[in-house]
Design an enzyme around this catalytic site. Sequence first.
Site, PDB file in Angstrom:
ATOM      1  N   CYS A 297       0.851  -1.176   0.000  1.00 51.73           N
ATOM      2  CA  CYS A 297       0.000   0.000   0.000  1.00 51.73           C
ATOM      3  C   CYS A 297       0.894   1.235   0.000  1.00 51.73           C
ATOM      4  O   CYS A 297       1.964   1.245   0.599  1.00 51.73           O
ATOM      5  CB  CYS A 297      -0.931   0.109   1.197  1.00 51.73           C
TER       6      CYS A 297
ATOM      7  N   ARG B  35       3.671  -0.310  -5.007  1.00 51.43           N
ATOM      8  CA  ARG B  35       3.401  -0.832  -3.671  1.00 51.43           C
ATOM      9  C   ARG B  35       2.080  -1.596  -3.586  1.00 51.43           C
ATOM     10  O   ARG B  35       1.729  -2.138  -2.540  1.00 51.43           O
ATOM     11  CB  ARG B  35       3.376   0.308  -2.647  1.00 51.43           C
TER      12      ARG B  35
ATOM     13  N   TRP C  93      -2.756  -2.693  -1.608  1.00 47.92           N
ATOM     14  CA  TRP C  93      -2.469  -4.118  -1.793  1.00 47.92           C
ATOM     15  C   TRP C  93      -3.278  -4.804  -0.706  1.00 47.92           C
ATOM     16  O   TRP C  93      -3.010  -4.649   0.482  1.00 47.92           O
ATOM     17  CB  TRP C  93      -0.980  -4.395  -1.630  1.00 47.92           C
TER      18      TRP C  93
ATOM     19  N   ASN D  67      -1.248   2.438   5.581  1.00 48.44           N
ATOM     20  CA  ASN D  67      -0.394   1.365   5.077  1.00 48.44           C
ATOM     21  C   ASN D  67       0.076   0.571   6.290  1.00 48.44           C
ATOM     22  O   ASN D  67       0.723   1.131   7.163  1.00 48.44           O
ATOM     23  CB  ASN D  67       0.798   1.980   4.330  1.00 48.44           C
ATOM     24  N   GLY D  68      -0.290  -0.696   6.337  1.00 48.16           N
ATOM     25  CA  GLY D  68       0.118  -1.528   7.467  1.00 48.16           C
ATOM     26  C   GLY D  68      -1.010  -2.440   7.878  1.00 48.16           C
ATOM     27  O   GLY D  68      -1.944  -2.678   7.106  1.00 48.16           O
TER      28      GLY D  68
ATOM     29  N   GLU E 273      16.649 -17.537  -9.316  1.00 50.49           N
ATOM     30  CA  GLU E 273      16.208 -16.180  -9.654  1.00 50.49           C
ATOM     31  C   GLU E 273      15.572 -16.144 -11.054  1.00 50.49           C
ATOM     32  O   GLU E 273      14.567 -15.460 -11.271  1.00 50.49           O
ATOM     33  CB  GLU E 273      17.404 -15.217  -9.538  1.00 50.49           C
TER      34      GLU E 273
ATOM     35  N   LYS F 163      11.775 -14.926 -11.774  1.00 51.86           N
ATOM     36  CA  LYS F 163      11.446 -13.838 -12.724  1.00 51.86           C
ATOM     37  C   LYS F 163      10.338 -14.282 -13.666  1.00 51.86           C
ATOM     38  O   LYS F 163       9.386 -13.548 -13.915  1.00 51.86           O
ATOM     39  CB  LYS F 163      12.648 -13.431 -13.580  1.00 51.86           C
TER      40      LYS F 163
ATOM     41  N   GLU G  86       6.928 -14.635 -11.805  1.00 50.50           N
ATOM     42  CA  GLU G  86       6.365 -13.357 -11.367  1.00 50.50           C
ATOM     43  C   GLU G  86       5.632 -12.624 -12.477  1.00 50.50           C
ATOM     44  O   GLU G  86       4.578 -12.045 -12.251  1.00 50.50           O
ATOM     45  CB  GLU G  86       7.498 -12.424 -10.891  1.00 50.50           C
TER      46      GLU G  86
ATOM     47  N   HIS H  18      17.014 -36.305  -8.507  1.00 49.68           N
ATOM     48  CA  HIS H  18      16.282 -36.772  -7.323  1.00 49.68           C
ATOM     49  C   HIS H  18      14.806 -36.357  -7.383  1.00 49.68           C
ATOM     50  O   HIS H  18      14.167 -36.219  -6.349  1.00 49.68           O
ATOM     51  CB  HIS H  18      16.941 -36.229  -6.057  1.00 49.68           C
TER      52      HIS H  18
ATOM     53  N   LYS I 290       5.850  -4.437  -4.627  1.00 48.78           N
ATOM     54  CA  LYS I 290       7.307  -4.368  -4.546  1.00 48.78           C
ATOM     55  C   LYS I 290       7.802  -4.255  -3.105  1.00 48.78           C
ATOM     56  O   LYS I 290       8.872  -4.733  -2.776  1.00 48.78           O
ATOM     57  CB  LYS I 290       7.784  -3.156  -5.346  1.00 48.78           C
TER      58      LYS I 290
HETATM   59  C1  G6P Z   1       8.737  -8.508  -3.008  1.00 48.14           C
HETATM   60  C2  G6P Z   1       9.225  -7.992  -4.341  1.00 48.14           C
HETATM   61  C3  G6P Z   1      10.523  -8.691  -4.718  1.00 48.14           C
HETATM   62  C4  G6P Z   1      11.554  -8.541  -3.620  1.00 48.14           C
HETATM   63  C5  G6P Z   1      11.009  -8.999  -2.270  1.00 48.14           C
HETATM   64  C6  G6P Z   1      11.942  -8.600  -1.136  1.00 48.14           C
HETATM   65  O1  G6P Z   1       8.344  -9.828  -3.122  1.00 48.14           O
HETATM   66  O2  G6P Z   1       8.246  -8.192  -5.335  1.00 48.14           O
HETATM   67  O3  G6P Z   1      11.018  -8.138  -5.907  1.00 48.14           O
HETATM   68  O4  G6P Z   1      12.688  -9.280  -3.933  1.00 48.14           O
HETATM   69  O5  G6P Z   1       9.750  -8.368  -2.006  1.00 48.14           O
HETATM   70  O6  G6P Z   1      11.998  -7.199  -1.079  1.00 48.14           O
HETATM   71  P1  G6P Z   1      13.198  -6.375  -0.526  1.00 48.14           P
HETATM   72  O7  G6P Z   1      12.796  -4.944  -0.718  1.00 48.14           O
HETATM   73  O8  G6P Z   1      13.326  -6.732   0.921  1.00 48.14           O
HETATM   74  O9  G6P Z   1      14.414  -6.720  -1.287  1.00 48.14           O
END
Ligand code: G6P
Length: 614
Positions: A2, A27, A75, A101-102, A487, A491, A494, A510, A609
């Site tokens: 948020c 956010r 969010w 936000n929270g 990673e 990607k 996501e 395995h 994010k």
């Molecule tokens: C969310 C974002 C990711 C990020 C993760 C950790 O899931 O979408 O891109 O890696 O949070 O966030 P941070 O700000 O702690 O790296």
Amino acid sequence: MCGIVGYLGNGNAYDVLIKGLHRLEYRGYDSAGIALVAPDGKLNVFKAKGKVENLETICNDKDTDASVGIAHTRWATHGEPSDCNAHPHYSEDGNLALVHNGTIENYKLLKDALEEHGCKFHSETDTEVLVQLIEYIKINNKCSLLEAVREALHQVVGAYAIAVVEKNDPDTIIAARQSSPLVIGIGDDETFLASDASPFVEYTKDAVYLNDGEIAVIKRNEPLKVLNLENRESKIDVKTLEMSISQLEKGGYPSFMLKEIFEQPTTLRECIRGRVVENGKRVIISGVRDHKEKFLNAKRIVIVACGTSWHAALIGKYLIQEMCHIAVEVEYASEFRYSNPVLGKDDIVIALSQSGETADTLAAVKIARSMGAFVFGISNAVGSSIPRETDSGAYIHVGPEIGVASTKAFTGQVMVLTMIAMAIADLRGTLTADEIAGLGKVILEMPELVEHVLKLNDKIERLSLIYTYARNFLYLGRGYNYPVALEGALKLKEISYIHAEGYPAAEMKHGPIALIDAEMPSVIVAPRDHLYEKIVSNVQQVKARGGSIIAIVTEGDSVIRNIADHVLEVPEVPECLSPIITSIPLQLLSYYIAINKGKDVDMPRNLAKSVTVE
Ligand code: G6P
């Protein structure tokens, strides 16, 4: 999660707030809303499910004239995304509007008590409880808005950054924070507030970061006042923002994600600048240098992180163990905090977080500090909570990352971890001066090498067409490139919503090998390193089962080229630096597959994010 934004000044509040919401959309984008106190004292609240553009459409034919207001992009946590659950929430009598936000953890208790007193609720959110509580206190105690907010905050348990406005008072905003970010921008005759500084960076560079337990009193024609919950005034510490407006725009790219992928030569240059000096012979990380004793005596390092940062942390483990001979553990922050961690003064905890605000990572920092460990933060967002709550740290300096899928922050984090490992190794004498100089020289060349890798763009775009409609992907790698495989899979998941699994290549036999057939492509990260021969066998095992293979290989590779269906060649670098190079083709591959499927790569569904809730 948020984003909140507020404005009080002489300008058009609506314009500032809408633009601010767009900047904070990373956010969350489940709904958006705005509350404006009109010049005649009327409180106008408009909300819409979905992205900020929906809110704009709704507001097109509404009276948005105001010079004060607050706004929110959501969010969803409590209650589905809907117009009704969208913020701002208002009190029963329509006197107050609030954005939040929270999470208010004891909202149910408070809600039950308020309902007993006749309060009616219209949404399923925890936030509505807070605004109703403030109004209830205000009426019953016959007190000011500030006093009612302070009293209400004494009663709530949880995390919040809030802003409140009141009908008939176009001259005041009250804002407060506890465990969720909030920054105030001080302009000429105007004041801004937001979850981060991006909504107001073009209006002012003067920012005040609120601390936990502080309330900001923003009044027209009066200087900003900050009080704590006991009503004691805090000293105002004005910081100068380093952010620039061009960093917040797409700069001609179709998306922030593509812009951020292509920015990596520049961002890596920024990340290295002033740290790898004397032609690579010396590495200076001031946060390590200033706490020499801690790094000399450390018996163990624990790295805590989430998401992409956790993958960078895994690479950090390989780096530190190889260069410094210190045992490293890597923990998901969300698990670490509930795993009864055993830590002491000889332990160093590294908290790795792009945003510096991830709730679980922040909680891990607090636990680690309370147990006497030395806590080192690595973050991108200057002035965010993690850098402020840790004993020492380093910024990755890659500029604001807006695309929800992390790209340039990942390579920046790996680069900073590499330099930290080198600085510690230098202190402890576990790398020789020649070894440091050798690596340092290549680090200085990394921006050009990454530029070279980005030339694969067109080839990857064409390749993506072949794989766009695959339903599952397997990503494999070994050693330093095992986290790269994780990673790469993340990607793809996501942004394209294709199921993908990252695996250590040797573990494939395995279990995951059972999945391999002509329908299941494997992306294998196989640069020429000390595990090369072993990964060649893994490539053969996949091929023998009819799987198609995209391999990331070192330029000039002739073995895997003859087995894989497609190879993407990257320049040769020392093994420990290879993740920065090999991760880039994987970013581009997921990007183009998602684009081919018509997905919104910057705002993938259900994600945000900055994850400021547990
Ligand atoms: C969310 C974002 C990711 C990020 C993760 C950790 O899931 O979408 O891109 O890696 O949070 O966030 P941070 O700000 O702690 O790296």
